[in-house]
Design an enzyme around this catalytic site. Structure first.
Site, PDB file in Angstrom:
ATOM      1  CB  CYS A   1       2.341 -13.099   0.750  1.00 45.50           C
ATOM      2  SG  CYS A   1       2.134 -12.155  -0.648  1.00 45.50           S
TER       3      CYS A   1
ATOM      4  CB  CYS B   1       3.776 -11.738   4.524  1.00 41.96           C
ATOM      5  SG  CYS B   1       4.102  -9.758   4.935  1.00 41.96           S
TER       6      CYS B   1
ATOM      7  CD  GLU C   1       3.160  -4.905  -4.614  1.00 42.39           C
ATOM      8  OE1 GLU C   1       3.862  -5.681  -3.951  1.00 42.39           O
ATOM      9  OE2 GLU C   1       3.763  -4.097  -5.394  1.00 42.39           O
TER      10      GLU C   1
ATOM     11  CB  CYS D   1      11.705  -9.775   5.624  1.00 46.57           C
ATOM     12  SG  CYS D   1      13.059  -8.910   4.960  1.00 46.57           S
TER      13      CYS D   1
HETATM   14  N1  SAH Z   1       4.888  -6.063  -0.884  1.00 53.16           N
HETATM   15  C1  SAH Z   1       6.289  -6.020  -1.240  1.00 53.16           C
HETATM   16  C2  SAH Z   1       6.831  -5.239  -0.392  1.00 53.16           C
HETATM   17  C3  SAH Z   1       7.117  -6.138   0.780  1.00 53.16           C
HETATM   18  S1  SAH Z   1       9.069  -6.346   0.926  1.00 53.16           S
HETATM   19  C4  SAH Z   1       6.697  -7.255  -1.925  1.00 53.16           C
HETATM   20  O1  SAH Z   1       6.071  -8.437  -1.800  1.00 53.16           O
HETATM   21  O2  SAH Z   1       7.726  -7.407  -2.383  1.00 53.16           O
HETATM   22  C5  SAH Z   1       9.057  -7.471   2.158  1.00 53.16           C
HETATM   23  C6  SAH Z   1       9.958  -9.076   1.735  1.00 53.16           C
HETATM   24  O3  SAH Z   1      10.082  -9.679   2.899  1.00 53.16           O
HETATM   25  C7  SAH Z   1       9.381  -9.607   0.650  1.00 53.16           C
HETATM   26  O4  SAH Z   1       9.933 -10.212  -0.272  1.00 53.16           O
HETATM   27  C8  SAH Z   1       8.189 -10.390   1.461  1.00 53.16           C
HETATM   28  O5  SAH Z   1       7.890 -11.407   0.540  1.00 53.16           O
HETATM   29  C9  SAH Z   1       9.398 -11.112   2.475  1.00 53.16           C
HETATM   30  N2  SAH Z   1       8.580 -11.709   3.655  1.00 53.16           N
HETATM   31  C10 SAH Z   1       7.373 -11.129   3.931  1.00 53.16           C
HETATM   32  N3  SAH Z   1       6.950 -12.116   5.213  1.00 53.16           N
HETATM   33  C11 SAH Z   1       8.239 -12.465   5.457  1.00 53.16           C
HETATM   34  C12 SAH Z   1       8.488 -13.383   6.557  1.00 53.16           C
HETATM   35  N4  SAH Z   1       7.770 -13.652   7.676  1.00 53.16           N
HETATM   36  N5  SAH Z   1      10.023 -13.709   6.492  1.00 53.16           N
HETATM   37  C13 SAH Z   1      10.897 -13.278   6.044  1.00 53.16           C
HETATM   38  N6  SAH Z   1      10.606 -12.446   4.571  1.00 53.16           N
HETATM   39  C14 SAH Z   1       9.212 -12.111   4.639  1.00 53.16           C
END
Ligand code: SAH
Length: 360
Positions: free
Chosen positions: A126, A129, A177, A352
């Site tokens: 993504c 992320c 994931e 996150c």
């Molecule tokens: N792969 C799973 C688990 C990760 S959860 C998922 O996508 O749901 C972590 C959460 O933080 C997810 O909602 C992800 O999209 C979000 N996230 C990822 N990078 C981030 C960032 N730089 N700032 C804030 N949220 C982020």
């Protein structure tokens, strides 16, 4: 002598008991000619006393202790570094073979949440992320997922000089994931929920997914916990840009699968948490909030708006707090329970999307 033990995952030719849920533990003891209730006893030692030393399991006969020492082991992965945030958040770096993953403890007023990783890296990439920026190295085993919780509880309970709030909630929101490591995640959840395991209620355990539809369709037949979905966009056009998994499983496809899960689930009063990361001028316009409300009108949901957390070499910016508040107010007016997630542990890169495992 114990040639039917091959079916229990093992290391150094020994079975790591942290890989076994209650049913498997019972089968294990039966397979070595012992009574089923030994499973209750050993699980009590592991998950109540946090004991990994068979010699200390005093209600088990010396002969059986010796036998167990020969064929099994209780081994959680090592927490090699501990980073403390000024807000009380703790991030541990965890060694898995030659790689590092991360586990985060987040204390709040009335609860404490542990955020666990399920994979080393992530293949989804993504765009917003940081985990997606590192090379994917593989799935974690049950013992490596369960071991993060086991170590964290042990530390919070016994090792901290200052009293810390005990862990009450578990979220699968660390690196990776979860639904791409479905089997090991479900087997770990069995240990988390079981009375002889961590004994945590399904209402306090959350799996978060970027939307792996076939796995989500299977999940409801396997286990029941809270579901969170990383939606992050109100339409396919934007979602395709920021989450390439959407090209495979688009929003309608995903929401259909979410509804199917909710129709079976008894966790979280039959609702899903929608995660929505706020990216400046990408997905945070008023029109996007309205579109999102329309999209979710038939889905029992609460919405978590996540201020985007910065990491090196990213092209994004977080939305201004005023824009986030405006976005939230539109959703609230439309009847959605909406919260703006507080960023925790940003000073130690524990928030996150900031988990990359590397030594900083
Ligand atoms: N792969 C799973 C688990 C990760 S959860 C998922 O996508 O749901 C972590 C959460 O933080 C997810 O909602 C992800 O999209 C979000 N996230 C990822 N990078 C981030 C960032 N730089 N700032 C804030 N949220 C982020």
């Amino acid at each position: 002598m114990y040639n039917n033990l091959y079916k229990f995952e093992n290391i150094d030719n020994k079975i790591n008991l942290l890989n076994l849920d209650y049913q498997k533990m019972c089968n294990f003891f039966l397979s070595i000619g012992e009574k089923k209730f030994c499973a209750d006893q050993v699980m009590n030692w592991i998950y109540r006393e946090y004991c990994d030393d068979f010699d200390k399991m005093t209600n088990i006969s010396k002969i059986l202790r010796k036998k167990l020492k020969n064929i099994c082991i209780i081994k959680a992965p090592h927490f090699i570094e501990e980073h403390l945030s000024i807000d009380g958040t703790i991030k541990w770096k965890v060694a898995i073979n030659n790689n590092l993953i991360e586990t985060v403890y987040i204390p709040e007023k009335n609860r404490s949440t542990l955020c666990v990783s399920t994979q080393i890296g992530c293949i989804l990439e993504c765009k917003f992320c940081s985990t997606g920026q590192i090379k994917f190295k593989g799935n974690l085993k049950v013992s490596e997922i369960v071991g993060q919780i086991w170590n964290a509880i042990k530390r919070i309970r016994f090792n901290q000089s200052k009293k810390k709030r005990p862990i009450t909630n578990i979220v699968f929101m660390g690196m990776g994931e979860p639904l791409l490591n479905l089997k090991n995640v479900v087997n770990s959840l069995k240990i988390i929920l079981n009375n002889f395991g961590f004994n945590i209620s399904k209402n306090k355990v959350t799996i978060s997914t970027a939307g792996i539809v076939p796995a989500l369709n299977k999940l409801s037949n396997m286990i029941d916990v809270n579901l969170a979905v990383s939606l992050h966009a109100p339409n396919d056009l934007i979602r395709n840009q920021i989450m390439s998994i959407n090209k495979k499983y688009n929003i309608q496809n995903l929401l259909r699968s979410v509804n199917r899960y909710l129709s079976v689930s008894k966790a979280n009063r039959g609702g899903v948490t929608i995660e929505y990361v706020m990216l400046d001028h990408i997905n945070d316009e008023i029109i996007h909030a309205e579109e999102l409300a329309l999209l979710l009108r038939k889905i029992p949901s609460k919405i978590n708006l996540i201020p985007w957390n910065i990491f090196p070499n990213s092209i994004y910016k977080s939305s201004h707090p005023k824009r986030i508040e405006k976005f939230a107010s539109i959703l609230t007016k439309k009847g959605f329970f909406t919260i703006i997630r507080k960023n925790r542990g940003t000073d130690i890169n524990a928030a996150c999307g900031q988990l990359i495992g590397k030594i900083v």
